[in-house]
Write a protein that holds these residues in place. Structure first.
Motif, PDB file in Angstrom:
ATOM      1  N   UNK A  87     -11.989  -5.778  16.432  1.00 28.53           N
ATOM      2  CA  UNK A  87     -11.402  -5.966  14.908  1.00 28.53           C
ATOM      3  C   UNK A  87     -12.450  -5.876  13.848  1.00 28.53           C
ATOM      4  N   UNK A  88     -14.012  -6.291  14.283  1.00 27.44           N
ATOM      5  CA  UNK A  88     -14.891  -6.173  13.378  1.00 27.44           C
ATOM      6  C   UNK A  88     -14.734  -5.774  11.918  1.00 27.44           C
ATOM      7  N   UNK A  89     -14.594  -5.216  11.003  1.00 30.00           N
ATOM      8  CA  UNK A  89     -14.278  -3.860   9.141  1.00 30.00           C
ATOM      9  C   UNK A  89     -15.478  -3.404   9.429  1.00 30.00           C
ATOM     10  N   UNK A  90     -16.630  -4.496   9.499  1.00 28.53           N
ATOM     11  CA  UNK A  90     -18.213  -4.223   9.449  1.00 28.53           C
ATOM     12  C   UNK A  90     -18.325  -3.628   8.288  1.00 28.53           C
ATOM     13  N   UNK A  91     -17.682  -4.368   7.463  1.00 27.45           N
ATOM     14  CA  UNK A  91     -18.528  -4.781   5.836  1.00 27.45           C
ATOM     15  C   UNK A  91     -17.019  -3.726   4.891  1.00 27.45           C
ATOM     16  N   UNK A  92     -16.515  -2.334   5.900  1.00 27.14           N
ATOM     17  CA  UNK A  92     -15.550  -2.077   5.016  1.00 27.14           C
ATOM     18  C   UNK A  92     -13.986  -3.246   4.753  1.00 27.14           C
ATOM     19  N   UNK A  93     -14.085  -3.172   3.599  1.00 30.26           N
ATOM     20  CA  UNK A  93     -12.764  -3.977   2.258  1.00 30.26           C
ATOM     21  C   UNK A  93     -12.077  -2.690   1.907  1.00 30.26           C
ATOM     22  N   UNK A  94     -11.063  -2.926   3.362  1.00 26.69           N
ATOM     23  CA  UNK A  94      -9.836  -2.268   3.082  1.00 26.69           C
ATOM     24  C   UNK A  94      -8.759  -1.453   1.759  1.00 26.69           C
ATOM     25  N   UNK A  95      -8.041  -1.047   1.405  1.00 25.95           N
ATOM     26  CA  UNK A  95      -7.203  -0.339   0.216  1.00 25.95           C
ATOM     27  C   UNK A  95      -5.873  -1.115   1.107  1.00 25.95           C
ATOM     28  N   UNK A  96      -5.366  -2.386   0.860  1.00 26.26           N
ATOM     29  CA  UNK A  96      -4.328  -2.637   0.998  1.00 26.26           C
ATOM     30  C   UNK A  96      -3.524  -1.502   0.752  1.00 26.26           C
ATOM     31  N   UNK A  97      -3.208  -1.251  -0.876  1.00 31.99           N
ATOM     32  CA  UNK A  97      -2.560  -0.758  -1.782  1.00 31.99           C
ATOM     33  C   UNK A  97      -2.800   0.446  -2.017  1.00 31.99           C
ATOM     34  N   UNK A  98      -2.847   1.859  -2.038  1.00 28.44           N
ATOM     35  CA  UNK A  98      -3.556   2.491  -2.397  1.00 28.44           C
ATOM     36  C   UNK A  98      -3.989   2.720  -4.144  1.00 28.44           C
ATOM     37  N   UNK A  99      -2.801   1.107  -4.690  1.00 31.48           N
ATOM     38  CA  UNK A  99      -3.311   1.229  -6.116  1.00 31.48           C
ATOM     39  C   UNK A  99      -4.803   1.086  -5.900  1.00 31.48           C
ATOM     40  N   UNK A 100      -5.069   0.146  -5.164  1.00 33.50           N
ATOM     41  CA  UNK A 100      -6.456  -0.778  -4.840  1.00 33.50           C
ATOM     42  C   UNK A 100      -7.766   0.088  -5.166  1.00 33.50           C
ATOM     43  N   UNK A 101      -7.487   1.045  -4.774  1.00 32.12           N
ATOM     44  CA  UNK A 101      -8.535   1.759  -4.581  1.00 32.12           C
ATOM     45  C   UNK A 101      -8.568   2.716  -6.527  1.00 32.12           C
ATOM     46  N   UNK A 102     -10.390   2.318  -6.267  1.00 32.71           N
ATOM     47  CA  UNK A 102     -11.357   2.799  -7.269  1.00 32.71           C
ATOM     48  C   UNK A 102     -10.647   3.973  -8.042  1.00 32.71           C
ATOM     49  N   UNK A 103     -10.360   4.830  -6.920  1.00 30.73           N
ATOM     50  CA  UNK A 103      -9.924   6.742  -7.269  1.00 30.73           C
ATOM     51  C   UNK A 103      -9.042   6.987  -7.294  1.00 30.73           C
ATOM     52  N   UNK A 104      -7.961   5.756  -7.168  1.00 26.64           N
ATOM     53  CA  UNK A 104      -6.351   5.927  -7.636  1.00 26.64           C
ATOM     54  C   UNK A 104      -5.832   6.642  -8.979  1.00 26.64           C
ATOM     55  N   UNK A 105      -5.406   8.398  -9.098  1.00 26.09           N
ATOM     56  CA  UNK A 105      -5.441   8.939  -9.932  1.00 26.09           C
ATOM     57  C   UNK A 105      -3.896   8.544 -10.773  1.00 26.09           C
ATOM     58  N   UNK A 106      -2.719   7.667 -10.007  1.00 28.34           N
ATOM     59  CA  UNK A 106      -2.125   7.525 -10.840  1.00 28.34           C
ATOM     60  C   UNK A 106      -0.344   7.974 -10.037  1.00 28.34           C
ATOM     61  N   UNK A 107      -1.365   8.484  -9.218  1.00 28.73           N
ATOM     62  CA  UNK A 107      -0.148   9.827  -7.870  1.00 28.73           C
ATOM     63  C   UNK A 107       0.616   9.349  -7.447  1.00 28.73           C
ATOM     64  N   UNK A 108       2.022   9.045  -7.510  1.00 28.89           N
ATOM     65  CA  UNK A 108       3.084   8.203  -6.695  1.00 28.89           C
ATOM     66  C   UNK A 108       4.253   9.873  -6.145  1.00 28.89           C
ATOM     67  N   UNK A 109       4.816   9.154  -5.108  1.00 26.32           N
ATOM     68  CA  UNK A 109       6.071   9.516  -4.178  1.00 26.32           C
ATOM     69  C   UNK A 109       7.457   9.214  -4.348  1.00 26.32           C
ATOM     70  N   UNK A 110       7.809   9.665  -4.107  1.00 26.39           N
ATOM     71  CA  UNK A 110       9.600   9.220  -4.489  1.00 26.39           C
ATOM     72  C   UNK A 110      10.068   9.166  -2.556  1.00 26.39           C
ATOM     73  N   UNK A 111      10.064   8.122  -2.301  1.00 24.68           N
ATOM     74  CA  UNK A 111      10.292   7.859  -0.829  1.00 24.68           C
ATOM     75  C   UNK A 111      11.818   7.799  -0.706  1.00 24.68           C
ATOM     76  N   UNK A 112      12.512   8.007   0.372  1.00 23.43           N
ATOM     77  CA  UNK A 112      13.769   7.809   0.907  1.00 23.43           C
ATOM     78  C   UNK A 112      13.723   6.660   2.141  1.00 23.43           C
ATOM     79  N   UNK A 113      14.205   5.860   2.057  1.00 22.51           N
ATOM     80  CA  UNK A 113      14.096   5.184   2.873  1.00 22.51           C
ATOM     81  C   UNK A 113      16.072   4.047   3.828  1.00 22.51           C
ATOM     82  N   UNK A 114      15.865   4.744   4.557  1.00 24.35           N
ATOM     83  CA  UNK A 114      17.394   4.286   5.248  1.00 24.35           C
ATOM     84  C   UNK A 114      18.049   2.520   5.080  1.00 24.35           C
ATOM     85  N   UNK A 115      19.701   2.631   4.729  1.00 31.01           N
ATOM     86  CA  UNK A 115      19.586   1.408   4.591  1.00 31.01           C
ATOM     87  C   UNK A 115      21.186   1.155   6.077  1.00 31.01           C
TER      88      UNK A 115
END
Lengths: 1256, 457
Positions: free
Chosen positions: A427-455
């Motif tokens: 489980x060694x990430x070897x120094x990588x700091x993962x983006x938990x959310x896409x929004x955390x990414x330095x390069x995120x340009x605000x792109x979003x998508x609408x999902x359908x989820x069941x209930x």
């Protein structure tokens, strides 16, 4: 003695006249009177007390325990006087937990304390018994065929009149005492004939929970495995297996020992009534409160454990997931979005799939809008180029670094096998700091998508508020593009699923915690569960706050109350989400603590080697019990549950027009789950036929399947060649306890009277892949053999009852996951009358079997069809979990593996009694680690001696129970430090991590049988398990994963929130979700709606008020399953027979008073019991304690005229397709590890007051 | 001062899980024989509930224990000794078998021996007294876990005496368990009731016993005991009762019920008391003062004067040492968390109880606020589900103050220890609020929570 009379003014008693009388009296009596003559004290002259001193005296005290399925594993002192067992009290000599913790002493409960009653009780089976009708017919047949027992058995079972006669007589008395000799003859002959005529996979064995007496279980399992019979699973069959555990952790179940509750600072007992079901462990909970632990109970009734709670949450039964979702909503909002607790964030990035990328699939919504649904994990195979060209690329999952870089971290399933990835499964990430959310990414340009989820909670109708429907919710996620795919992270999906709003995302989001209009909020759950929104919110917040302040010491202790539901896997996933998102798994005092039927054979490698007979032949036939019984008892004929009615509103039609039984057949044919009997032909004959045709057996089978000349037995379970024929039951009471759909067992498997009330599925609801015979078979089974020391519902219906020794009459081993010790059974007395230990019984059967085999079987080749296995490269059979049709049949990839096993049937007894050569030659494999026992086997040869003749010549002897105990201890890492270190070194090589120090200081340590006879002994930390006892610490699951970066056995190598198999998506269960209890009234026309007082139409009910209620079967205070429910002490302390707890409101509706007789009936059967009316029960729900047997105080019913049923007379098996998935990462079969559960909590029953005149 | 030693027990009801292991091990060891089938020297009852035998606490009916006369003397409630002698042949205040329960068994042998027939064999119930078929309608523990609450709970004598109405409604449910053995009273009314002089207190440890040779079976002890812990063996015709396992105590083992208590809630030990003060303390007028009066009878085993007096009274050194190490004195007199059962019976019972905490009431829980300071996480005592008045009815003759004080100490211990457990420090203010120190709370915590074997007995 004082002579002063009492002062007339001072304190004194009575009046002067009485005083003077007493003063006189005192001269007649030795002793000292108080000055006021109030009392008398006495010294000496106590000859009268001799009676009690005599009664206390005894000749010896012997250590033993109870081999009962409660996971208590308590060590007891058994007192013996004049060769008679008198009573028992608990041992108190467990190794210390340390100076700052309560100890394990004493361990034991009232059930265990009452055990010795059985030794000499009138229900003790003292001699072998046979059904009289069977014996008469057998003797006549034997005379006809000239004395050969095997031919006699054949003549008997092929005579339709005779076989019908003894099968009809099952369960109706008429047992006669028989000699051991004749009994063994019949049992052995039946086995030999069945193997010869129908195949070894038509012989079944059922005995649960090896940990509760490993040798007693192992000896029978070993016999069954040696002859090629099928051992039935029990953990999944009991619905105790939390399927969420393999789904989330890739592990069967691993939990903290009870002393670790002490380390928790926030404990939620959720559907687990600890004082009743974990009696010897409960004190750790009561005591931890004094250390400042806050305790919450979640239970629909005011359960025993609620007494200890600070707060009681009482959701409506089966709605727990909604409550947990709301808590998750609060935690995600406040601890991971509004602010991010650094510890939680780090934990999610390192130990969960939260940062991993999932592709989004475009979809046209019903209104024409372009939306998305979650697709598959992005893997290296999707990246193209060099990254896709590596080994096992489709099983190496992908995430984004904070800088936007695409990373394939170590530790995925694809790193687990193959030389190229040695050292990378970590489980060694070897120094990588993962983006938990896409929004955390330095390069995120605000792109979003609408999902359908069941209930699945929508549109409740009036009067059916808790039953729900299904629908779709739209919520947006931030997205990125990777290798041409639109992707998001599991964490972003999770926030969408839990309804946690973030700025700038489209879709329907709640406006506040109180907003009940959309799923996920505390307000939403209140409408479903009835738990006040404010309370759900606060408890969720406290749970996380505590985890933050304590470093992860928040714990959820969960049990059958939440685990026995049809949708228990989704319920549990919502719980596990809470413990994972707060970083509690793998932390002492934190995480999940699942306690229901879980067991832990701590010396598992040695036990498995012995029990599966892997030292002689591999693989054994290990069957998913639920599927076996579902088909064998013909419950499938009544079921017809349309699989697509369980599906998501966003499903793609994989289940269209199919029943859950069709899913079972598909799973078997794909090799996902095992299926025994496997083919519609004797597997011994299959090999002969193949060789006659000049083909390799596997090739022959594939060809025959392709041309349709060979079919799977599960495609036609009602055809005589596919019947299971012989069933061996020991250490078990399947007909009085675990047999869901009990009445179907009686009718179809046994062929005797039953109270089945359901109609068979109409043509349009029948499975398309199973043949339908208009006449359902009755009496499939030729022989039911049960060994027990007491009479149970199973022995009442058995053809042969073998008198077993009790737990105070034999040697064996015991362990549990509740404590870290191994300890022993020892005989306080020799088995009395003609009783014998299970060990001796199976050796006797094996000897007689081997003798008859010389004439009738000899050596044969057996074709075993083995499923795709967990913890092997088989788990990579289905890339992306994409289910493809019309694939060519390739054994081990698109269908079961086909393995030929040589069986010398004349040598079964020899092999049973010796340790075979394969242990050394092929190694012993546990969870993917290969243990090499070469030195231990040599040593066992010297310790136990070696066989001098026969098939086992030169091999170590296993011909006594003590020698088997020695072998189990010698061959397991937990009891043999050398093996543990060897296993850890192997793991170090694979992971590239340093781990072996957890056992190195014990490398020379060996636990011998004499050690565990002296006192319980703590085990050695071993790679067989995921936690550590090293340095005297308390065991908690996954400590090794968290502390030593060892991956979980899952696709990503991390804990999974997201599951991407096609079937999971089809069911709408990619993510944790709330699914209500099954709406049986909707799914089946023959069940009432909860709360209904409409007349059922049952003729016997005419004129009586009736009410339909939820029927729950929690574990009993007065028994362990059916054990002890017939014990006079337990009966005297309770109500003395079958009872049903109900609320005062429901009792009023049907005009029943406390202790009046009632009948409870539904489509599956009838129960008669007395009512316990109490205000601690919620309206609309009744409890009948689990495993109320038929044996004690059960009258005949008005409804059926038959003897009243057991608790499982009102239940029946319902299969959930998600439990049938195999061949894909953590969704791959292992025995008792993954499989369909025999859940029983969703059932509804009708109750009425009956005539108070009862007939027996 | 007349120093005597008394073997005593404290049960921490806050830890009792109601499992009845104590009952079973006691029954197995002592009373699983004919004549005493219905007898449980140790029983556990769910409260609220009516107990075993039924409504034994209703002394207006049973007349057990002592009453104080206007002149300040103690009198057996059922009448003075003269009256007892006069009515020796007809004792109307004796529980009948149905007040305990009619013991039964089953036709177990039918399971194996039933001839071939139409139906599955079954073992139906049979009375152990008459051998006849019977419907089971009462047992040693019939109302376990509030079973049958609608029928019987209102008959709980404590509930009947409460001013506050307690509804038997789901939302307001509460319960706890009360294990009971003989109280081995300092002022035993059973001993005083015995016309044969067969009952006595052992000099050395105060255990109350029935001399089996002397007992003439008058059963006045059964009536006289307000706890109904003397039983009649209908086979031998003699009284029998809990012996506090003296054959075990004499060889250094705890009682069976103590050692097998899997909830680890029983404490056993010697206390020293002043026998000269017993009658005075038992006769004090105000029932609410009986608790402190009894406490005042106990002597501080560390007080040199007490030690000296004990030596003079012939109490051996190791017994004095045992009294000094005994957990009982700490729980009763130092921490003052343990309380006697029904002091108003004036028998000076010697089995004491730590009262149980319980969940907060729904109205508090659903408000979104914790009952007390959110940081401590623990609720205000007055808002717990078990009414203080109910507990006071059991332990303090109705005075809620000592019960509240005891529960507040438990809650304070939890809050104080939580701070330590979370590494957030020791908050002396918590200890101060209940009149204790942090050190004392920690000592009490070790005794109640860690509770090692050698510290319990």
């Amino acid at each position: 003695m004082t002579q002063t009379p009492p002062s007339s003014r001072g304190p004194a008693t009575d009046g002067p006249l009485a005083d003077s009388l007493l003063k006189f009296g005192r001269f007649l009596r030795p002793g000292e009177f108080s000055p006021d003559l109030r009392t008398v004290t006495l010294e000496g002259g106590r000859q009268g007390d001799v009676f009690y001193r005599d009664r206390w005296s005894h000749d010896k005290v012997v250590r033993s325990t109870h081999g009962v399925n409660c996971t208590g594993s308590c060590s007891w002192k058994v007192y013996v006087k004049d060769g008679i067992i008198t009573w028992e009290t608990q041992e108190t000599d467990y190794p210390s937990v340390g100076p700052d913790s309560p100890e394990y002493e004493p361990r034991g409960c009232p059930r265990g304390a009452a055990f010795s009653w059985y030794t000499y009780s009138p229900t003790r089976v003292r001699y072998p018994y046979l059904r009289g009708v069977l014996l008469e017919h057998y003797r006549a047949a034997k005379a006809r065929v000239g004395g050969d027992p095997v031919l006699a058995w054949e003549a008997l079972v092929t005579d339709p009149v005779a076989s019908r006669a003894y099968k009809r007589a099952r369960g109706k008395g008429g047992l006669v005492r028989a000699s051991w000799d004749e009994t063994l003859e019949i049992v052995a002959a039946a086995h030999v004939h069945t193997i010869k005529a129908h195949g070894p996979d038509r012989v079944a064995g059922f005995s649960p929970i090896p940990a509760m007496s490993m040798v007693s279980h192992g000896v029978g399992a070993r016999f069954i495995n040696l002859i090629g019979g099928t051992m039935q699973s029990f953990y999944d069959w009991y619905a105790d297996l939390p399927v969420a555990s393999p789904q989330v952790f890739g592990d069967q179940t691993d939990v903290p020992e009870s002393a670790d509750w002490w380390n928790s600072t926030y404990l939620m007992m959720w559907g687990s009534n600890v004082p009743v079901t974990r009696t010897p462990d409960a004190h750790f909970m009561t005591e931890a409160r004094y250390r400042g632990q806050k305790v919450i109970t979640v239970s629909p009734d005011y359960a025993d454990n609620t007494k200890f709670a600070d707060e009681w949450l009482s959701p409506h039964p089966g709605t727990d997931a909604a409550l947990a979702m709301a808590m998750g909503h609060v935690i995600l909002s406040e601890f991971l979005v509004e602010r991010r607790v650094p510890r939680f964030e780090h934990y999610l990035k390192t130990y969960s799939d939260a940062p991993y990328l999932v592709s989004l699939d475009e979809r046209e919504a019903s209104d024409g809008r372009r939306t998305y649904v979650p697709g598959k994990f992005v893997t290296a195979a999707d990246l193209g180029g060099a990254e896709a060209a590596v080994d096992n690329a489709a099983f190496k999952t992908v995430l984004l670094g904070r800088d936007g870089s695409v990373v394939v971290p170590n530790g995925a399933l694809g790193h687990r096998f193959g030389d190229a990835d040695e050292g990378k499964w970590n489980l060694d990430l070897e120094g990588v700091d993962p983006q938990l959310s896409i929004r955390d990414g330095a390069a995120w340009g605000g792109e979003v998508a609408e999902l359908e989820l069941p209930r699945f909670d929508v549109a409740p109708e009036a009067g059916a508020e808790h039953e729900g429907g299904s629908g779709v919710v739209r919520r947006g996620v931030p997205v990125a593009r990777v290798a041409g795919r639109l992707v998001t992270t599991v964490f972003d999906l999770l926030l969408a699923q839990y309804g946690v709003a973030r700025e700038g995302l489209p879709g329907e989001w709640p406006t506040s915690y109180a907003d009940a209009s959309t799923p996920g909020t505390p307000g939403w759950q209140e409408e479903i569960t009835g738990v006040p929104a404010e309370q759900a919110e606060r408890i969720g917040r406290e749970f996380a706050d505590n985890a933050e302040r304590s470093g992860g010491r928040s714990m959820i202790l969960m049990g059958a109350g939440t685990n026995h539901w049809f949708h228990s896997d989704t319920i549990y996933r919502t719980f596990l989400a809470l413990t994972t998102m707060t970083g509690c798994q793998g932390v002492n005092g934190g995480g999940w603590a699942h306690y229901v039927g879980q067991e832990k054979v701590r010396p598992v490698t040695g036990y498995s080697q012995y029990g599966t007979a892997s030292d002689w032949s591999r693989p054994g036939r290990q069957m998913i019990g639920t599927a076996f019984w579902y088909l064998a008892t013909d419950q499938w004929r009544y079921d017809g549950l349309p699989a697509d009615q369980l599906a998501s509103p966003l499903a793609e039609g994989l289940f269209a027009g199919r029943t859950t039984a069709d899913c079972l057949v598909e799973s078997a044919k794909r090799g996902w789950m095992p299926s025994f009997p496997t083919f519609d032909r004797n597997p011994l004959d299959l090999v002969d036929d193949a060789r006659a045709a000049g083909k390799e057996p596997a090739e022959y089978v594939v060809d025959s399947l392709n041309d349709g000349s060979l079919r799977y037995a599960c495609e036609d379970p009602d055809s005589p060649e596919n019947f299971p024929r012989v069933l061996n039951v020991w250490r078990a009471n399947i007909l009085g306890s675990s047999g869901k759909g009990n009445e179907y067992f009686l009718k179809h498997l046994l062929g005797t009277d039953s109270s089945v009330r359901a109609a068979e599925a109409p043509p349009e609801r029948r499975p398309e892949s199973i043949d339908w015979h208009d006449d359902a078979p009755e009496g499939k089974l030729d022989l039911l053999v049960t060994a027990d020391f007491r009479m149970t519902s199973t022995t009442l219906f058995s053809d042969v009852v073998l008198p077993a020794a009790t737990w105070y009459e034999k040697h064996d081993l015991s362990s549990t996951d509740m404590h870290p010790f191994v300890h022993s059974f020892n005989p306080a007395i020799a088995p009395p009358w003609q009783t014998k230990t299970d060990f001796e019984i199976f050796h006797l059967i094996a000897k007689r079997f081997s003798e008859y085999a010389r004439t009738h079987l000899g050596t044969r080749s057996d074709l075993v069809a083995a499923p795709l296995m967990h913890d092997t490269p088989d788990a990579m059979a289905t890339p992306h979990g994409t289910v493809e049709n019309d694939l060519p049949l390739v054994p081990g990839v698109t269908m079961p593996k086909l393995v030929v096993v040589e069986r010398d049937y004349t040598a079964i007894a020899d092999k049973l009694a010796t340790l075979g050569p394969l242990a050394v030659k092929a190694g012993m494999v546990t969870k993917g680690i290969v243990f090499d026992p070469t030195p231990e086997v040599a040593e066992l040869g010297r310790l136990n001696g070696v066989a001098t003749a026969g098939a086992g010549a030169g091999q170590p002897l296993l011909d006594t129970d003590v020698k088997v105990c020695e072998a189990i201890l010698a061959l397991s890492g937990t009891t043999n430090g050398r093996l543990s270190v060897q296993g850890f070194r192997q793991l170090e090589k694979r992971t590239g991590q340093r781990i072996a120090q957890l056992a190195e200081d014990h490398e020379g340590g060996r636990i011998r049988f004499a050690d565990v006879q002296a006192r319980p002994v703590s085990v050695i930390t071993s790679p067989e398990w995921s936690g550590s006892e090293h340095g005297g610490r308390r065991y908690t699951a996954f400590a090794i994963n968290v502390e030593h970066l060892k991956p979980w056995h899952t696709l990503t190598g991390r804990q999974h929130f997201f599951l991407d198999h096609d079937w999971m998506r089809e069911l709408g269960e990619n993510l944790p979700i709330y699914r209500p209890p099954l709406d049986l009234a909707r799914l089946f026309g023959d069940s009432p709606v909860v709360g209904s007082t409409a007349p059922s139409g049952d003729p016997a009910a005419s004129g009586h008020a009736e009410v339909a209620v939820r029927y729950l079967t929690p574990h009993s205070k007065w028994s362990i399953h059916s054990e002890y429910q017939d014990n006079l002490f337990m009966l005297s302390l309770s109500r003395g027979g079958p009872t049903i707890w109900m609320s005062t409101q429901d009792a009023e509706k049907i005009g029943v008073r406390d202790n009046e007789w009632i009948e409870s009936y539904n489509r599956n059967g009838v129960v008669v019991a007395r009512a316990i009316v109490s205000h601690r029960m919620p309206e609309g729900t009744v409890y009948m304690y689990h495993a109320k047997d038929r044996t004690v105080d059960v009258p005949r019913t008005e409804t059926s005229g038959q003897r009243g049923g057991i608790h499982n007379s009102l239940t029946r098996v319902l299969l959930k397709p998600s439990h049938l998935i195999g061949g894909y990462a953590q969704l791959a079969f292992a025995f008792n590890y993954l499989g369909p559960t025999g859940n029983q909590r969703d059932e509804v029953t009708v109750i009425r007051r009956r005539s108070q005149e009862v007939e027996y | 001062m007349k120093v005597m030693a008394q073997m005593s027990m404290v049960m921490n009801l806050d830890k009792c899980i109601g499992c009845h292991t104590c009952s079973v091990t006691c029954k197995q060891a002592w009373t699983n024989r004919s004549g005493v089938e219905y007898v449980w020297f140790n029983n556990v009852e769910t409260r609220p509930g009516i107990g075993y035998p039924r409504r034994y606490e209703d002394q207006e009916k049973w007349g057990g224990g002592w009453v104080r006369t206007k002149s300040g003397r103690l009198k057996l409630r059922s009448g003075g000794r003269l009256k007892k002698l006069a009515t020796i042949f007809s004792n109307p205040k004796l529980p009948e078998i149905h007040d305990y329960y009619e013991p039964w068994t089953y036709e177990y042998d039918m399971l194996l021996n039933a001839p071939a027939g139409e139906h599955t064999p079954v073992a139906k119930p049979k009375s152990l007294l008459t051998g006849e078929d019977m419907k089971i309608s009462w047992s040693a523990n019939w109302d376990d876990n509030l079973g049958g609450s609608a029928e019987t709970m209102a008959d709980d004598p404590i509930l009947q005496h409460m001013s506050e109405h307690v509804a038997s409604e789901y939302e307001q449910t509460y319960m706890f368990y009360l294990p009971r053995i003989c109280e081995h009273c300092l002022n035993p009314s059973c001993v005083a009731s015995c016309p044969s002089g067969a009952m006595y207190k052992r000099v050395e440890d105060g255990i109350v016993l029935v001399d089996q040779d002397q007992c003439r079976g008058w059963r006045m002890c059964v009536s006289g005991c307000p706890y109904k812990k003397v039983y009649f063996n209908h086979k031998t015709g003699k009284a029998e009762k809990c012996t506090l396992c003296y054959p075990r105590l004499e060889v250094g083992l705890p009682t069976v019920c103590s050692e097998t208590c899997v909830g680890r809630l029983r404490y056993l030990g010697l206390v020293l008391y002043d026998a000269d003060k017993v009658a005075e303390a038992a006769s004090i007028e105000d029932e609410h003062a009986l608790l402190d009066a009894q406490r005042s009878v106990f002597l501080d085993p560390h007080d040199p004067a007490v030690v000296q007096a004990a030596r003079e009274a012939g109490i051996p050194e190791d017994w004095i040492d045992a009294a000094q190490r005994s957990p009982i004195h700490k729980l009763i007199n130092e921490y003052k968390v343990a309380l006697p059962l029904h002091p108003e019976y004036r028998t000076m019972p010697m089995v004491w109880y730590i009262p149980p905490l319980s969940p907060v009431v729904d109205v508090v829980a659903s408000s979104g606020n914790d009952g007390e300071d959110a940081k401590t996480l623990f609720a205000a005592i007055a808002k717990l589900r078990i009414p203080l008045e109910y507990l006071a009815g059991l332990f303090t003759a109705g005075d809620t103050r000592p019960v509240e004080a005891s529960l507040r100490k438990l809650a304070a211990m939890r809050s104080y220890m939580r701070g330590i457990n979370l590494g957030e420090g020791k908050d002396e203010r918590i200890a101060d609020a209940v009149g204790m120190t942090g050190d004392t709370l920690e000592e009490m915590y070790r005794l109640l929570a860690i509770a090692k074997y050698e510290e319990r007995y």
